[in-house]
Motif scaffolding. Structure first.
Motif, PDB file in Angstrom:
ATOM      1  N   PHE A 516      -4.427  -0.829   8.202  1.00 45.75           N
ATOM      2  CA  PHE A 516      -4.413  -1.571   6.951  1.00 45.75           C
ATOM      3  C   PHE A 516      -3.724  -0.776   5.843  1.00 45.75           C
ATOM      4  O   PHE A 516      -2.896  -1.317   5.095  1.00 45.75           O
ATOM      5  N   LEU A 517      -4.068   0.506   5.707  1.00 43.34           N
ATOM      6  CA  LEU A 517      -3.461   1.329   4.664  1.00 43.34           C
ATOM      7  C   LEU A 517      -1.950   1.419   4.852  1.00 43.34           C
ATOM      8  O   LEU A 517      -1.193   1.438   3.873  1.00 43.34           O
ATOM      9  N   ALA A 518      -1.520   1.462   6.102  1.00 43.80           N
ATOM     10  CA  ALA A 518      -0.078   1.530   6.378  1.00 43.80           C
ATOM     11  C   ALA A 518       0.635   0.300   5.833  1.00 43.80           C
ATOM     12  O   ALA A 518       1.783   0.383   5.378  1.00 43.80           O
ATOM     13  N   SER A 519      -0.040  -0.858   5.843  1.00 45.18           N
ATOM     14  CA  SER A 519       0.577  -2.067   5.312  1.00 45.18           C
ATOM     15  C   SER A 519       0.762  -1.989   3.803  1.00 45.18           C
ATOM     16  O   SER A 519       1.542  -2.747   3.221  1.00 45.18           O
ATOM     17  N   LEU A 520       0.038  -1.057   3.151  1.00 44.58           N
ATOM     18  CA  LEU A 520       0.180  -0.853   1.708  1.00 44.58           C
ATOM     19  C   LEU A 520       1.021   0.380   1.387  1.00 44.58           C
ATOM     20  O   LEU A 520       1.152   0.755   0.222  1.00 44.58           O
ATOM     21  N   GLY A 521       1.548   1.021   2.425  1.00 41.67           N
ATOM     22  CA  GLY A 521       2.340   2.221   2.204  1.00 41.67           C
ATOM     23  C   GLY A 521       1.509   3.460   2.003  1.00 41.67           C
ATOM     24  O   GLY A 521       1.996   4.484   1.497  1.00 41.67           O
ATOM     25  N   LEU A 522       0.225   3.426   2.404  1.00 43.41           N
ATOM     26  CA  LEU A 522      -0.669   4.580   2.284  1.00 43.41           C
ATOM     27  C   LEU A 522      -0.985   5.116   3.673  1.00 43.41           C
ATOM     28  O   LEU A 522      -0.919   4.392   4.668  1.00 43.41           O
ATOM     29  N   LEU A 539      -8.181   6.944  -2.282  1.00 42.84           N
ATOM     30  CA  LEU A 539      -8.665   6.212  -3.449  1.00 42.84           C
ATOM     31  C   LEU A 539      -7.878   6.596  -4.699  1.00 42.84           C
ATOM     32  O   LEU A 539      -7.568   5.746  -5.538  1.00 42.84           O
ATOM     33  N   ALA A 540      -7.551   7.882  -4.819  1.00 45.58           N
ATOM     34  CA  ALA A 540      -6.783   8.346  -5.973  1.00 45.58           C
ATOM     35  C   ALA A 540      -5.372   7.751  -5.959  1.00 45.58           C
ATOM     36  O   ALA A 540      -4.822   7.397  -7.015  1.00 45.58           O
ATOM     37  N   SER A 541      -4.795   7.611  -4.766  1.00 48.98           N
ATOM     38  CA  SER A 541      -3.445   7.041  -4.662  1.00 48.98           C
ATOM     39  C   SER A 541      -3.414   5.572  -5.098  1.00 48.98           C
ATOM     40  O   SER A 541      -2.406   5.094  -5.610  1.00 48.98           O
ATOM     41  N   ALA A 542      -4.545   4.870  -4.884  1.00 50.39           N
ATOM     42  CA  ALA A 542      -4.600   3.450  -5.237  1.00 50.39           C
ATOM     43  C   ALA A 542      -5.083   3.207  -6.657  1.00 50.39           C
ATOM     44  O   ALA A 542      -4.993   2.075  -7.154  1.00 50.39           O
ATOM     45  N   GLU A 543      -5.581   4.251  -7.317  1.00 50.00           N
ATOM     46  CA  GLU A 543      -6.141   4.088  -8.652  1.00 50.00           C
ATOM     47  C   GLU A 543      -5.085   3.572  -9.628  1.00 50.00           C
ATOM     48  O   GLU A 543      -3.964   4.064  -9.683  1.00 50.00           O
ATOM     49  N   GLY A 544      -5.472   2.557 -10.405  1.00 46.82           N
ATOM     50  CA  GLY A 544      -4.569   2.006 -11.395  1.00 46.82           C
ATOM     51  C   GLY A 544      -3.594   0.980 -10.855  1.00 46.82           C
ATOM     52  O   GLY A 544      -2.837   0.386 -11.620  1.00 46.82           O
ATOM     53  N   LEU A 550      -9.369  -3.354  -3.770  1.00 45.56           N
ATOM     54  CA  LEU A 550      -9.238  -3.680  -2.354  1.00 45.56           C
ATOM     55  C   LEU A 550      -9.360  -2.425  -1.495  1.00 45.56           C
ATOM     56  O   LEU A 550     -10.086  -2.415  -0.485  1.00 45.56           O
ATOM     57  N   VAL A 551      -8.671  -1.363  -1.867  1.00 47.43           N
ATOM     58  CA  VAL A 551      -8.723  -0.122  -1.088  1.00 47.43           C
ATOM     59  C   VAL A 551     -10.138   0.450  -1.104  1.00 47.43           C
ATOM     60  O   VAL A 551     -10.640   0.926  -0.080  1.00 47.43           O
ATOM     61  N   ASN A 552     -10.809   0.382  -2.260  1.00 47.90           N
ATOM     62  CA  ASN A 552     -12.195   0.840  -2.324  1.00 47.90           C
ATOM     63  C   ASN A 552     -13.067   0.044  -1.360  1.00 47.90           C
ATOM     64  O   ASN A 552     -13.918   0.608  -0.655  1.00 47.90           O
ATOM     65  N   THR A 696      -2.881  -6.096   9.135  1.00 47.19           N
ATOM     66  CA  THR A 696      -2.695  -6.326   7.699  1.00 47.19           C
ATOM     67  C   THR A 696      -3.801  -7.176   7.098  1.00 47.19           C
ATOM     68  O   THR A 696      -3.768  -7.464   5.900  1.00 47.19           O
ATOM     69  N   GLN A 697      -4.769  -7.566   7.939  1.00 46.91           N
ATOM     70  CA  GLN A 697      -5.866  -8.425   7.481  1.00 46.91           C
ATOM     71  C   GLN A 697      -5.296  -9.669   6.795  1.00 46.91           C
ATOM     72  O   GLN A 697      -5.552  -9.931   5.616  1.00 46.91           O
ATOM     73  N   SER A 698      -4.507 -10.427   7.549  1.00 45.60           N
ATOM     74  CA  SER A 698      -3.801 -11.584   6.998  1.00 45.60           C
ATOM     75  C   SER A 698      -3.888 -12.776   7.942  1.00 45.60           C
ATOM     76  O   SER A 698      -4.044 -12.617   9.157  1.00 45.60           O
ATOM     77  N   LEU A 699      -3.771 -13.974   7.365  1.00 45.80           N
ATOM     78  CA  LEU A 699      -3.468 -15.192   8.104  1.00 45.80           C
ATOM     79  C   LEU A 699      -2.052 -15.585   7.704  1.00 45.80           C
ATOM     80  O   LEU A 699      -1.772 -15.776   6.504  1.00 45.80           O
ATOM     81  N   ILE A 700      -1.155 -15.689   8.678  1.00 46.75           N
ATOM     82  CA  ILE A 700       0.258 -15.891   8.388  1.00 46.75           C
ATOM     83  C   ILE A 700       0.713 -17.224   8.964  1.00 46.75           C
ATOM     84  O   ILE A 700       0.519 -17.502  10.155  1.00 46.75           O
ATOM     85  N   GLY A 701       1.307 -18.043   8.121  1.00 47.80           N
ATOM     86  CA  GLY A 701       1.862 -19.308   8.585  1.00 47.80           C
ATOM     87  C   GLY A 701       3.039 -19.056   9.495  1.00 47.80           C
ATOM     88  O   GLY A 701       4.018 -18.421   9.113  1.00 47.80           O
ATOM     89  N   GLU A 702       2.966 -19.554  10.740  1.00 46.90           N
ATOM     90  CA  GLU A 702       3.989 -19.220  11.725  1.00 46.90           C
ATOM     91  C   GLU A 702       5.332 -19.875  11.400  1.00 46.90           C
ATOM     92  O   GLU A 702       6.388 -19.333  11.697  1.00 46.90           O
ATOM     93  N   SER A 703       5.310 -21.022  10.762  1.00 48.41           N
ATOM     94  CA  SER A 703       6.577 -21.685  10.446  1.00 48.41           C
ATOM     95  C   SER A 703       7.115 -21.269   9.075  1.00 48.41           C
ATOM     96  O   SER A 703       8.308 -21.065   8.899  1.00 48.41           O
ATOM     97  N   SER A 704       6.228 -21.118   8.099  1.00 49.01           N
ATOM     98  CA  SER A 704       6.680 -20.797   6.747  1.00 49.01           C
ATOM     99  C   SER A 704       6.782 -19.296   6.498  1.00 49.01           C
ATOM    100  O   SER A 704       7.519 -18.849   5.629  1.00 49.01           O
ATOM    101  N   GLY A 705       6.015 -18.511   7.240  1.00 47.23           N
ATOM    102  CA  GLY A 705       5.986 -17.073   6.996  1.00 47.23           C
ATOM    103  C   GLY A 705       5.144 -16.695   5.798  1.00 47.23           C
ATOM    104  O   GLY A 705       5.074 -15.524   5.418  1.00 47.23           O
TER     105      GLY A 705
END
Length: 788
Positions: A516-522, A539-544, A550-552, A696-705
């Motif tokens: 999951f963190l990798a999907s945010l670049g962490l 947590l410090a990297s995501a602060e602000g 979400l990261v917390n 990525t903890q996502s639901l992705i529309g297969e046709s629309s993306g």
């Protein structure tokens, strides 16, 4: 297949080489671990097989191989085969065998581990006789091969006779529609209604035997009118009954509590021989403004003997003086395990005579306490401590905002009198302790804590997020240090105790968090010795950033659950090697056990731990870990019901929130203003296929993306609210966002794959409100103090 054969061949070759150095083969080690769950640490395995010297390195390598292959898993300092049960467990009795014997399954068995093991309950006089199908019990387990047998230590929940439900009154009779879906409706004759009215929430007692039925339904009479189903009292009573929480004290317990007398240093009830007179020390209580009991008091001052050092003192109500082992109050306290806190109601562990009177550290009243005095150097490191059984008199009862305002330059009449002599030295002491905390680097999660404010009629007025003040942090750090001192002292005295333990995150949860963190670049380090400080870096990297909350949340979900155990593995979240709960014996049985252990090991007088209690610490720890989880669930359910009732008059309105959970069945959304959780069934998202992406903890529309991802701000419409179930169903108004997770080659024309994911909401009817989340709600500061 070739890969498996090569793996087995390699393992066999290594076993042969190790055997030459005195190390048993892999199967022998696995068999030993299965047969000796109490002695399955690396050290115990080495001792059992006589492994010494350099051969221990081979053993360590073998155990790592077995863990990597999924044949072993670490549980604290012990190793276990996946799916193996602990020596003491909470079981649900589900059926009987052909001979009438009881059969049970583990109450908290993870369905992902496959089919739950069946435990045969030994025939016992007494406990087995009062347990039946539907009972929940605490049992000691023994294993023979792949079969388990259990000996009941305690019946936690019996089959209830009283049913809780909504009353529906007809012309000729009334019906009770039960809250629990596991219970049948009951027929109530009109003459058995008492004062109950249509729509009331009532308790009903079945009449006659289970065989006495009319048209398949049992008759009953109303035994108690709980109230209107949308009031706070009703919401908490539903949770109390649904979770089998004891809430009425037996007469014997109340008589014993009323017979207790205040402590004094003189006279027939003199405590001069056991309690030191500390009434001149200004120990103040700092609690929520609405607190009814005050179980801890604190004092701080500069250390006159060491420049830059400080002395912190924590005094805790001496419950062990009044609640003796084996007494009626003690038996009931163990049964309850802890107090349960609802928005405007408390189910106490001890009667009010004890919790709100004799053991409440009231202002300007003499009270017995168990105190610890701790010395810290200029860097906040504790250098020594000592425990004392004392008589104290608190000069001031303060609320958090009141104490904070005084420090911030706005004292009132009460705080002005003690500002320079008590409060300022207390805050200076906290500054020293805070330096030590910073160096220790515990897990520093920053999540909003919501509190429900009620109207006079018990319904919700509004939901607020109280400000977290330095006053809160000060009290929390004083309590943590006192808890550490208690554990250290008992270890030094070689006194068995119940620790508060918190294991490091499991490998599965860590890997999911990394993805999951990798999907945010962490990124989270993959080093084997992961510490709380590693998470603090994330947590410090995501602060602000927009992803801070979400990261917390995701870091919190990756953590193991803290529990009570007589075997110490340390506390991962607090980054402490030893930790025990000492600071709240009024509301936690674990703390009472620690008090008794200190009293006995330090020779502080009557009320010490007994040999019988020491022998049963395993069972006591498992029991109170269960009651703690039960209390948390009841508190959470009550908040859910109150909020659902609060929002039930706003069906059709739009709200803003964030996605806080993603499953194959749909989305969980938390509303910004109330913190309420609800469910968006996948069937309502649109006409295209939706792909669940766990990474990525996502639901992705297969046709629309277009994707709906955890943490994403959304607008929803409230479609349905079920106050009794505490559930909300939402409809999504926001469109998904462009996702990079689904390759464009898989996207087709919009509408392709129509109908995929049109599943039922979890836990109820299709997309219905019973699919709503039971998201964790924070307790009040008092309820959560020292929770760890």
């Amino acid at each position: 297949m070739a890969s498996n054969r090569n793996s087995r061949s390699g393992a066999s070759s290594r076993d042969t080489k190790r055997a030459g150095r005195g190390v048993p083969d892999r199967q022998a080690v696995l068999d030993y671990i299965a047969e000796n769950p109490d002695m399955a640490g690396k050290r115990e395995i080495a001792r059992a097989f006589g492994i010494k010297g350099a051969a221990k390195i081979d053993l360590k390598a073998m155990l790592k191989e077995l863990a990597d292959e999924g044949l072993l898993e670490r549980r604290g300092k012990r190793l276990a085969r996946p799916g193996d049960l602990p020596r003491v467990a909470v079981l649900d009795i589900v059926t009987r065998d052909r001979d009438g014997g009881l059969l049970a399954t583990p109450a908290d068995f993870n369905a992902a581990d496959g089919k739950p093991p069946v435990i045969h309950i030994r025939r016992q006089k007494g406990r087995e006789a009062i347990a039946g199908i539907g009972s929940r019990v605490l049992a000691r387990l023994e294993r023979s091969g792949e079969a388990y047998t259990g000996r009941i230590l305690k019946v936690l929940e019996k089959q209830r006779r009283a049913a809780l439900g909504i009353l529906r009154v007809g012309d000729r009779e009334a019906r009770l529609v039960p809250i629990s879906r596991k219970q049948d409706e009951l027929v109530i004759p009109l003459e058995a209604l008492g004062e109950a009215k249509d729509g009331d929430l009532v308790e009903a007692e079945p009449l006659g035997s289970a065989r006495s039925r009319v048209h398949g339904l049992r008759h009953a009479r109303v035994s108690q009118v709980v109230g209107s189903q949308i009031t706070e009292k009703a919401a908490s009573m539903i949770a109390i009954h649904a979770n089998d929480i004891p809430h009425v004290f037996p007469d014997e317990v109340l008589r014993e509590a009323e017979a207790a007398k205040p402590i004094a240093l003189k006279g027939t009830d003199s405590a001069a021989a056991t309690h030191e007179d500390w009434r001149d020390l200004p120990l103040v209580t700092i609690d929520p403004a609405d607190a009814k009991d005050h179980d801890d008091a604190i004092h701080g001052m500069a250390d006159p003997d060491h420049e830059g050092g400080y002395i912190a003192t924590v005094a805790i109500a001496d419950v062990s003086y009044y609640v003796r082992p084996g007494s009626a109050m003690d038996r009931e306290a163990l049964k309850r395990g802890n107090s349960v806190y609802f928005p405007d109601r408390v189910v106490p562990m001890l009667p009010e005579r004890i919790s709100n009177d004799l053991c409440s550290l009231r202002e300007n009243e003499d009270r017995p306490a168990l105190a610890v005095r701790m010395w810290f150097d200029r860097d906040g490191r504790k250098t020594r401590h000592s425990f004392h059984r004392i008589l104290m008199r608190s000069p001031a009862k303060l609320a958090y905002p009141q104490a904070q305002a005084a420090i911030d330059g706005q004292p009132d009449a009460r705080t002005a009198a003690i500002l320079d002599t008590v409060l300022k030295p207390l805050w200076e002491t906290y500054g020293c302790l805070r330096r030590g905390r910073t160096a220790r680097a515990p897990l520093e999660l920053d999540l909003p804590e919501r509190k429900i404010l009620l109207k006079e009629d018990g319904t919700v007025d509004r939901v607020i997020v109280p400000e977290r003040l330095d006053a809160h942090k000060l009290v929390e750090e004083f309590m943590i240090q006192a808890n550490v001192a208690a554990a250290e002292t008992l270890e030094q005295k070689q006194q068995v105790l119940i620790y508060r333990i918190h294991d490091s995150p499991s490998l599965d949860k860590l890997e999911a968090l990394r993805e999951f963190l990798a999907s945010l670049g962490l990124s989270l380090t993959k080093s084997g010795n992961l510490r709380a400080g590693n998470f603090n870096g994330i947590l410090a990297s995501a602060e602000g950033t927009e992803n801070e909350e979400l990261v917390n949340q995701m870091v919190l979900r990756s953590q193991s659950q803290a529990e009570y155990n007589p075997d110490n593995i340390g506390h991962f979240g607090l980054n402490l090697r030893r930790y025990a709960h000492f600071t709240s014996p009024i509301r936690r049985y674990a703390d009472l056990i620690v008090h008794r252990a200190l009293v006995r090991s330090l020779g502080l007088g009557p009320g010490g731990i007994t040999a019988e209690e020491e022998k049963n610490l395993d069972a006591i720890a498992a029991d109170i870990s269960f009651t703690e989880r039960r209390a948390m669930q009841a508190e959470r359910e009550t908040v859910d019901r109150l909020i659902a009732g609060f929002l039930s008059e706003r069906i059709g309105e739009a709200f803003h929130g964030k996605i806080n959970g993603v499953t194959k069945a749909g989305l969980f959304v938390t509303l910004n203003d109330t913190g309420a959780d609800g469910f968006v069934p996948i069937s309502t998202l649109g006409d295209e296929y939706y792909v669940y992406d766990a990474a990525t903890q996502s639901l992705i529309g297969e046709s629309s993306g277009l994707a709906y991802q955890i943490g994403m701000p959304v607008e929803i419409r409230l479609a349905e609210a079920a106050p009794v179930a505490g559930a909300l169903r939402f409809e999504m108004l926001s469109e998904g966002k462009e996702s990079k997770s689904l390759p464009r080659s898989r996207r087709t024309n919009k509408g392709a794959g129509r109908g995929r994911g049109r599943s039922f909401g979890p836990g109820g009817g299709r997309g219905g409100p019973r699919g709503a989340s039971r998201g964790t709600k924070a307790r009040s500061t008092k309820a959560g103090r020292g929770r760890g």
